[in-house]
Design an enzyme around this catalytic site. Structure first.
Site, PDB file in Angstrom:
ATOM      1  N   ASP A 164       0.820  -1.214   0.000  1.00 32.74           N
ATOM      2  CA  ASP A 164       0.000   0.000   0.000  1.00 32.74           C
ATOM      3  C   ASP A 164       0.850   1.259   0.000  1.00 32.74           C
ATOM      4  O   ASP A 164       2.063   1.203   0.209  1.00 32.74           O
ATOM      5  CB  ASP A 164      -0.953  -0.013   1.217  1.00 32.74           C
ATOM      6  CG  ASP A 164      -0.276  -0.444   2.510  1.00 32.74           C
ATOM      7  OD1 ASP A 164       0.971  -0.433   2.565  1.00 32.74           O
ATOM      8  OD2 ASP A 164      -0.995  -0.779   3.464  1.00 32.74           O
ATOM      9  N   ASN A 167      -7.226  -2.856  14.358  1.00 33.95           N
ATOM     10  CA  ASN A 167      -8.628  -3.104  13.987  1.00 33.95           C
ATOM     11  C   ASN A 167      -8.761  -4.294  13.025  1.00 33.95           C
ATOM     12  O   ASN A 167      -9.829  -4.537  12.483  1.00 33.95           O
ATOM     13  CB  ASN A 167      -9.258  -1.846  13.379  1.00 33.95           C
ATOM     14  CG  ASN A 167      -8.585  -1.411  12.080  1.00 33.95           C
ATOM     15  OD1 ASN A 167      -7.738  -2.116  11.546  1.00 33.95           O
ATOM     16  ND2 ASN A 167      -8.983  -0.253  11.567  1.00 33.95           N
ATOM     17  N   HIS A 222      -7.026  -4.690  10.169  1.00 33.94           N
ATOM     18  CA  HIS A 222      -6.751  -4.435   8.746  1.00 33.94           C
ATOM     19  C   HIS A 222      -5.471  -5.143   8.299  1.00 33.94           C
ATOM     20  O   HIS A 222      -4.559  -5.363   9.088  1.00 33.94           O
ATOM     21  CB  HIS A 222      -6.742  -2.937   8.406  1.00 33.94           C
ATOM     22  CG  HIS A 222      -5.575  -2.135   8.902  1.00 33.94           C
ATOM     23  ND1 HIS A 222      -5.684  -0.818   9.287  1.00 33.94           N
ATOM     24  CD2 HIS A 222      -4.264  -2.445   9.071  1.00 33.94           C
ATOM     25  CE1 HIS A 222      -4.509  -0.363   9.651  1.00 33.94           C
ATOM     26  NE2 HIS A 222      -3.627  -1.326   9.533  1.00 33.94           N
ATOM     27  N   GLU A 255      -9.594  -1.793   5.467  1.00 32.76           N
ATOM     28  CA  GLU A 255     -10.171  -1.494   6.767  1.00 32.76           C
ATOM     29  C   GLU A 255     -11.430  -2.340   7.001  1.00 32.76           C
ATOM     30  O   GLU A 255     -12.042  -2.823   6.040  1.00 32.76           O
ATOM     31  CB  GLU A 255     -10.548  -0.005   6.830  1.00 32.76           C
ATOM     32  CG  GLU A 255      -9.360   0.953   6.673  1.00 32.76           C
ATOM     33  CD  GLU A 255      -8.520   1.107   7.942  1.00 32.76           C
ATOM     34  OE1 GLU A 255      -8.371   0.122   8.701  1.00 32.76           O
ATOM     35  OE2 GLU A 255      -8.001   2.210   8.161  1.00 32.76           O
TER      36      GLU A 255
HETATM   37  C1  F6R Z   1       1.649  -1.524   6.187  1.00 31.02           C
HETATM   38  C2  F6R Z   1       0.312  -2.046   6.291  1.00 31.02           C
HETATM   39  C3  F6R Z   1      -0.451  -2.115   7.563  1.00 31.02           C
HETATM   40  C4  F6R Z   1       0.385  -2.489   8.787  1.00 31.02           C
HETATM   41  C5  F6R Z   1      -0.487  -2.452  10.042  1.00 31.02           C
HETATM   42  C6  F6R Z   1       0.306  -2.757  11.300  1.00 31.02           C
HETATM   43  O1  F6R Z   1       2.112  -1.576   4.844  1.00 31.02           O
HETATM   44  O2  F6R Z   1      -0.202  -2.405   5.291  1.00 31.02           O
HETATM   45  O3  F6R Z   1      -1.494  -3.044   7.397  1.00 31.02           O
HETATM   46  O4  F6R Z   1       0.938  -3.760   8.616  1.00 31.02           O
HETATM   47  O5  F6R Z   1      -1.060  -1.190  10.170  1.00 31.02           O
HETATM   48  O6  F6R Z   1       1.190  -1.717  11.548  1.00 31.02           O
HETATM   49  P1  F6R Z   1       2.268  -1.815  12.706  1.00 31.02           P
HETATM   50  O7  F6R Z   1       3.241  -2.857  12.280  1.00 31.02           O
HETATM   51  O8  F6R Z   1       2.919  -0.450  12.746  1.00 31.02           O
HETATM   52  O9  F6R Z   1       1.546  -2.166  13.953  1.00 31.02           O
END
Ligand code: F6R
Length: 259
Positions: A71, A140, A142, A147
């Protein structure tokens, strides 16, 4: 745990990172020309450091791979330090000799984000598929920026970030107002098309959502629950993140292997 999920529990973040890097490196050595999917966020940072040291000390070779990132924010320019393009360069790519031609990350400056989604999905198809996709999981549930919602988005899509995600990611910006409100993200099908998935999860704050994702119902309210549909998922979690999982034989086996 379902047989499609290979759960590996490590004592802490450092050992989780090392174990995940070893698993990734093995797949890379077996597929030196393969396509690999990367994630940003805090969780894989330790693993990327391990991969850099394997590149420097053990000649782990990234020179022939193709990379895809999950992303990118929209709008954001590549030279902004919070863009995922910039983050990947800083955390991994430029340290392991991955060149510009090898990199695919959605374009955060695309004037028509829907067209960019379509083009990105096409690139994924044209690559012949990702050999290993690295994932983190949001609080959450995702994955990528898919989301919680009342339906799964299959393909690469243009999405509005949830307020909770903006607040959570504000730690990478000087204030929450600076976090872009939109992102381009691989969809759920684009993610689970990968031949293998390596999900990293660390910390007590993720324990509940990891349990819901791996052992709860498959629902778009917990996008990561779609991973239960994938035949080859490896979850590397630290003890705290795994603390609420119903740990059956796959857990015991991995513990045995460690002792
Ligand atoms: C990042 C992504 C997100 C993260 C998720 C967890 O490219 O796609 O889905 O993997 O937000 O983030 P952290 O590792 O910072 O808890």
């Amino acid at each position: 745990m379902h047989p499609n999920v290979n759960l590996i529990v490590e004592p802490d973040y450092a050992s989780m990172s090392k174990r995940a890097a070893e698993i990734f490196a093995q797949v890379l050595r077996e597929n030196p020309n393969g396509a690999f999917g990367f994630a940003t966020g805090g969780t894989p940072e330790g693993m990327y450091k391990e991969l850099i040291s394997m590149h420097n000390n053990d000649d782990l070779d990234f020179s022939e791979i193709t990379t895809f990132n999950l992303d990118e924010y929209h709008p954001i320019a590549r030279d902004i330090s919070q863009s995922y393009y910039y983050v990947m360069q800083e955390n991994l790519f430029r340290h392991v000799g991955i060149s510009e031609e090898q990199i695919n990350i959605p374009d955060g400056t695309a004037p028509d984000p829907l067209e960019e989604c379509h083009a990105y999905e096409q690139k994924l198809w044209d690559s012949g598929g990702i050999d290993m996709q690295i994932l983190g999981i949001g609080h959450n549930g995702h994955i990528g920026f898919n989301e919680p919602s009342d339906s799964f988005a299959a393909n690469t899509n243009y999405t509005i970030l949830k307020e909770s995600t903006i607040e959570n990611n504000a730690r990478f910006f000087s204030k929450a107002e600076e976090v872009p409100r939109h992102a381009i993200t691989m969809g759920i099908r684009s993610i689970i098309m990968a031949r293998s998935i390596l999900l990293l999860c660390s910390g007590a704050a993720k324990a509940e959502i990891l349990r819901d994702a791996l052992q709860g119902p498959i629902t778009p309210l917990v996008p990561a629950s779609a991973l239960q549909l994938h035949p080859n998922v490896i979850v590397v979690a630290d003890k705290e993140a795994a603390s609420l999982l119903n740990q059956d034989t796959s857990y015991k086996e991995s513990q045995k292997n460690q002792s």
